[in-house]
Design an enzyme around this catalytic site. Sequence first.
Site, mmCIF file in Angstrom:
data_model
loop_
_atom_site.group_PDB
_atom_site.id
_atom_site.type_symbol
_atom_site.label_atom_id
_atom_site.label_comp_id
_atom_site.label_asym_id
_atom_site.label_seq_id
_atom_site.Cartn_x
_atom_site.Cartn_y
_atom_site.Cartn_z
ATOM 1 N N LYS A 21 -2.860 -15.604 7.761
ATOM 2 C CA LYS A 21 -4.269 -16.015 7.665
ATOM 3 C C LYS A 21 -4.718 -16.812 8.950
ATOM 4 O O LYS A 21 -5.617 -16.868 9.480
ATOM 5 C CB LYS A 21 -4.572 -16.689 6.388
ATOM 6 C CG LYS A 21 -4.983 -15.752 5.159
ATOM 7 C CD LYS A 21 -5.757 -16.606 3.952
ATOM 8 C CE LYS A 21 -6.119 -15.980 2.943
ATOM 9 N NZ LYS A 21 -6.793 -16.431 1.912
ATOM 10 N N ASP A 75 -11.530 -17.777 1.222
ATOM 11 C CA ASP A 75 -11.154 -16.899 -0.023
ATOM 12 C C ASP A 75 -11.209 -15.410 0.406
ATOM 13 O O ASP A 75 -12.281 -15.126 0.985
ATOM 14 C CB ASP A 75 -11.857 -17.491 -1.200
ATOM 15 C CG ASP A 75 -11.146 -16.971 -2.412
ATOM 16 O OD1 ASP A 75 -9.995 -16.987 -2.495
ATOM 17 O OD2 ASP A 75 -11.802 -16.476 -3.218
ATOM 18 N N PHE A 150 -0.249 -8.206 5.599
ATOM 19 C CA PHE A 150 0.434 -8.745 4.248
ATOM 20 C C PHE A 150 -0.782 -8.220 3.168
ATOM 21 O O PHE A 150 -1.623 -7.337 3.628
ATOM 22 C CB PHE A 150 0.184 -10.169 4.143
ATOM 23 C CG PHE A 150 -1.231 -10.863 4.303
ATOM 24 C CD1 PHE A 150 -1.950 -10.860 5.611
ATOM 25 C CD2 PHE A 150 -1.937 -11.123 3.175
ATOM 26 C CE1 PHE A 150 -3.123 -11.321 5.575
ATOM 27 C CE2 PHE A 150 -3.165 -11.540 3.156
ATOM 28 C CZ PHE A 150 -3.878 -11.679 4.284
ATOM 29 N N GLY A 151 -0.290 -8.427 1.963
ATOM 30 C CA GLY A 151 -1.315 -7.927 0.632
ATOM 31 C C GLY A 151 -1.559 -6.447 0.633
ATOM 32 O O GLY A 151 -0.234 -5.872 0.783
ATOM 33 N N ASP A 153 -2.711 -4.725 2.958
ATOM 34 C CA ASP A 153 -2.983 -3.859 4.384
ATOM 35 C C ASP A 153 -2.459 -2.723 4.338
ATOM 36 O O ASP A 153 -3.039 -1.646 4.867
ATOM 37 C CB ASP A 153 -2.134 -4.942 5.386
ATOM 38 C CG ASP A 153 -2.945 -6.036 5.829
ATOM 39 O OD1 ASP A 153 -4.263 -6.003 5.588
ATOM 40 O OD2 ASP A 153 -2.483 -6.908 6.470
ATOM 41 N N LYS A 174 -6.134 -5.616 14.129
ATOM 42 C CA LYS A 174 -6.525 -5.803 12.578
ATOM 43 C C LYS A 174 -7.859 -6.833 12.656
ATOM 44 O O LYS A 174 -8.954 -6.554 12.383
ATOM 45 C CB LYS A 174 -5.699 -6.348 11.670
ATOM 46 C CG LYS A 174 -6.210 -6.579 10.419
ATOM 47 C CD LYS A 174 -5.137 -7.093 9.463
ATOM 48 C CE LYS A 174 -5.761 -7.902 8.132
ATOM 49 N NZ LYS A 174 -4.991 -8.611 7.281
ATOM 50 N N HIS A 179 -12.430 -8.348 7.924
ATOM 51 C CA HIS A 179 -13.381 -9.153 7.382
ATOM 52 C C HIS A 179 -13.148 -10.517 7.609
ATOM 53 O O HIS A 179 -13.763 -11.497 7.914
ATOM 54 C CB HIS A 179 -13.026 -8.815 5.901
ATOM 55 C CG HIS A 179 -11.723 -9.159 5.350
ATOM 56 N ND1 HIS A 179 -10.591 -8.317 6.070
ATOM 57 C CD2 HIS A 179 -10.925 -9.765 4.471
ATOM 58 C CE1 HIS A 179 -9.613 -8.614 5.503
ATOM 59 N NE2 HIS A 179 -9.696 -9.635 4.380
ATOM 60 N N ARG A 180 -11.606 -10.982 7.718
ATOM 61 C CA ARG A 180 -11.565 -12.265 8.074
ATOM 62 C C ARG A 180 -11.869 -12.602 9.573
ATOM 63 O O ARG A 180 -12.394 -13.580 10.049
ATOM 64 C CB ARG A 180 -9.925 -12.460 7.771
ATOM 65 C CG ARG A 180 -9.676 -13.899 8.196
ATOM 66 C CD ARG A 180 -8.057 -14.234 7.644
ATOM 67 N NE ARG A 180 -8.008 -13.846 6.075
ATOM 68 C CZ ARG A 180 -7.808 -12.797 5.581
ATOM 69 N NH1 ARG A 180 -7.073 -11.926 6.409
ATOM 70 N NH2 ARG A 180 -7.545 -12.625 4.203
HETATM 71 P P1 IMP Z 1 -6.437 -15.264 -1.251
HETATM 72 O O1 IMP Z 1 -7.840 -15.438 -0.590
HETATM 73 O O2 IMP Z 1 -5.488 -16.038 -0.825
HETATM 74 O O3 IMP Z 1 -6.972 -15.609 -2.811
HETATM 75 O O4 IMP Z 1 -6.284 -13.685 -1.376
HETATM 76 C C1 IMP Z 1 -6.406 -12.938 -2.152
HETATM 77 C C2 IMP Z 1 -5.524 -11.500 -2.153
HETATM 78 O O5 IMP Z 1 -6.228 -10.611 -1.712
HETATM 79 C C3 IMP Z 1 -4.308 -11.719 -1.322
HETATM 80 O O6 IMP Z 1 -3.385 -12.234 -2.076
HETATM 81 C C4 IMP Z 1 -4.139 -10.554 -0.867
HETATM 82 O O7 IMP Z 1 -3.303 -9.646 -1.603
HETATM 83 C C5 IMP Z 1 -5.674 -9.810 -0.550
HETATM 84 N N1 IMP Z 1 -6.009 -9.913 0.450
HETATM 85 C C6 IMP Z 1 -7.059 -10.721 1.120
HETATM 86 N N2 IMP Z 1 -7.193 -10.543 2.614
HETATM 87 C C7 IMP Z 1 -6.359 -9.511 2.915
HETATM 88 C C8 IMP Z 1 -6.023 -8.623 3.939
HETATM 89 O O8 IMP Z 1 -6.554 -9.176 5.113
HETATM 90 N N3 IMP Z 1 -5.033 -7.987 3.897
HETATM 91 C C9 IMP Z 1 -4.386 -7.594 2.798
HETATM 92 N N4 IMP Z 1 -4.565 -8.158 1.517
HETATM 93 C C10 IMP Z 1 -5.857 -9.175 1.736
#
Ligand code: IMP
Length: 195
Positions: A21, A75, A150-151, A153, A174, A179-180
């Site tokens: 992030k 978030d 991550f997550g 993706d 990306k 979104h971010r």
């Molecule tokens: P948080 O904002 O840290 O609470 O993240 C929420 C969850 O959403 C993360 O653990 C990821 O699994 C998923 N997530 C949020 N943003 C992304 C992203 O940019 N890529 C992939 N997964 C995401």
Amino acid sequence: MFRRESCMTITLKLLTSNRDKVTEANIALRGSGVRVTASVCAGKLELQSDTLEEVASYAAVQGYAWLHEAVLAEDSGFFVSSLKGFPGVYSRYVFDTLGVNGLLKLVGDSVDRKAEFRSCVAYYDGRVLRTFSASVQGVILTRPSGSSGFGFDPIFAPSASRKISFADMTTAEKTRISHRGEAFRRLGEWARANL
Ligand code: IMP
């Protein structure tokens, strides 16, 4: 309000333990005069709420109380159309428990593959509380693809990419459409004019 000396880059703490992030935020903030570093606030309570805005705002207010300086919190979540927006604000929990493959199983062979990521960045300096929200639409793939990011993706392909997942892209690619990336670009524009 937090004020910078003219022409100086300001460094704001982003309350997160997620290095990806921070990297994405700094790519999005290039040229804005703002950079972020990671900071964790011990004993932080995560608000359970229906909206990313409330969760991010609450975290920023808590972070300010902990650090006594202007802070950012973000978030984000993954909203799957065929699951009526689930996991949404529960994305972290679902990722930690079911993982990418568990979510794919929930979606099954649904023909509705629409999904979106949303992000909300909150800034708080003890006086001013601002949020910056953005989303990116796309589809949930039938199987994971790619190894970066991550997550979720590997199972999300933004509409602009024609089936290429976020995890198939470089972080810069990306961030250009994510979104971010967009939420932090909005923060950067506001910060240039106001901080
Ligand atoms: P948080 O904002 O840290 O609470 O993240 C929420 C969850 O959403 C993360 O653990 C990821 O699994 C998923 N997530 C949020 N943003 C992304 C992203 O940019 N890529 C992939 N997964 C995401």
